[in-house]
Design an enzyme around this catalytic site. Sequence first.
Site, PDB file in Angstrom:
ATOM      1  N   HIS A   1       3.613  -2.170  24.857  1.00 24.96           N
ATOM      2  CA  HIS A   1       4.020  -0.665  25.196  1.00 24.96           C
ATOM      3  C   HIS A   1       3.069   0.022  25.624  1.00 24.96           C
ATOM      4  O   HIS A   1       3.219   1.335  26.200  1.00 24.96           O
ATOM      5  CB  HIS A   1       4.830  -0.498  24.125  1.00 24.96           C
ATOM      6  CG  HIS A   1       5.978   0.799  24.384  1.00 24.96           C
ATOM      7  ND1 HIS A   1       6.609   0.665  25.569  1.00 24.96           N
ATOM      8  CD2 HIS A   1       6.040   1.858  23.765  1.00 24.96           C
ATOM      9  CE1 HIS A   1       7.589   1.699  25.387  1.00 24.96           C
ATOM     10  NE2 HIS A   1       7.073   2.619  24.503  1.00 24.96           N
TER      11      HIS A   1
ATOM     12  N   SER B   1       6.987   5.908  27.917  1.00 28.87           N
ATOM     13  CA  SER B   1       8.167   5.725  27.058  1.00 28.87           C
ATOM     14  C   SER B   1       9.225   6.860  27.318  1.00 28.87           C
ATOM     15  O   SER B   1       9.710   6.911  28.280  1.00 28.87           O
ATOM     16  CB  SER B   1       7.732   5.550  25.671  1.00 28.87           C
ATOM     17  OG  SER B   1       8.727   4.941  24.741  1.00 28.87           O
TER      18      SER B   1
ATOM     19  N   ASP C   1       6.104  -5.803  26.769  1.00 25.42           N
ATOM     20  CA  ASP C   1       6.609  -4.783  26.461  1.00 25.42           C
ATOM     21  C   ASP C   1       7.997  -4.474  25.675  1.00 25.42           C
ATOM     22  O   ASP C   1       8.831  -5.377  26.269  1.00 25.42           O
ATOM     23  CB  ASP C   1       6.852  -3.942  27.840  1.00 25.42           C
ATOM     24  CG  ASP C   1       6.461  -2.564  27.608  1.00 25.42           C
ATOM     25  OD1 ASP C   1       7.077  -1.684  26.666  1.00 25.42           O
ATOM     26  OD2 ASP C   1       6.023  -1.786  28.596  1.00 25.42           O
TER      27      ASP C   1
END
Length: 301
Positions: free
Chosen positions: A278, A111, A251
Amino acid sequence: MSVPNSVKGTVPFGEYKTWYRVSGDPSGSPRPTLVAVHGGPGSTHDYLRALEVFAAVGWPVVLYDQLGNGGSTHLPDKGADFWTPELFLDELDNLLTRLGVAGNYVLFGQSWGGLVVARHAAARPRGLRGLVVANAPASYPLWLREMEVLRAQLPPGVNDVLLRHEAAGTTDSEEYHEAMRVFYDRHVCRLKPWPRDYQASFYEITNDPTVYHAMNGPSEFHVIGTLKDWGVEDCLPDIAVPTLVLSGRHDEATPTTVRPYAELIPDARWEVFEESSHLPHLEEPERFIATMIEYLKGLPG
């Protein structure tokens, strides 16, 4: 697989401390050390604990908490101007040197951590052997545009609740959090219940949201902090190591936000996890481990 014993501690970072955890023995391994850079910004290492499995098959693993969170120094009185990408890039450089792994390492950035490791890799550090960019947008302007798309697909009325509270500045309300959870269950973690390690990091942000609120904002999809105009697209062509790009079919880091890594990094391979959002390392662990081991084994010696 049995994970080797871990060593925990802190290293100085200027006048502050960075907390770390090392599994395996970097000094005794010919293989590069896998250094994991967590998301947020303002999260913790906990939700990446699953990566320690790679220490059991020969790659030492370093996890750490970025400044402001977890076991590292908390600085709740620092303003938004203190929390910059450069601060966290400097912290990563410092950690690699202090732990003695700067000469032989692979970076895994998840991320927000994916943007950090991409910017780091673009400087072509001599000891970097490989790069994994997991579930990361290439820029926050891209991210924000795609958030509008995902929000519009939420069940009827959910986005109306979110928009109302965002306009009123009441994003700390229970109603906002309940509507926020609908998005998170679709696009952040599709497992029910959420895994313990992910819950641990989620609650760490709740306990001290200083960094998250300053740089990101009140939620994943309402980025109003200092990162809202930041990205790494400009430096991706400068990355010179084999790069594995990971994302989930569901995601919040949509294909539009991830594609620049695959298209602009000269030696990049993109793997999409069909049953994940995610957190593929938690949502599809067997495929994740197999994909990572194949990648790590394929790195030049």
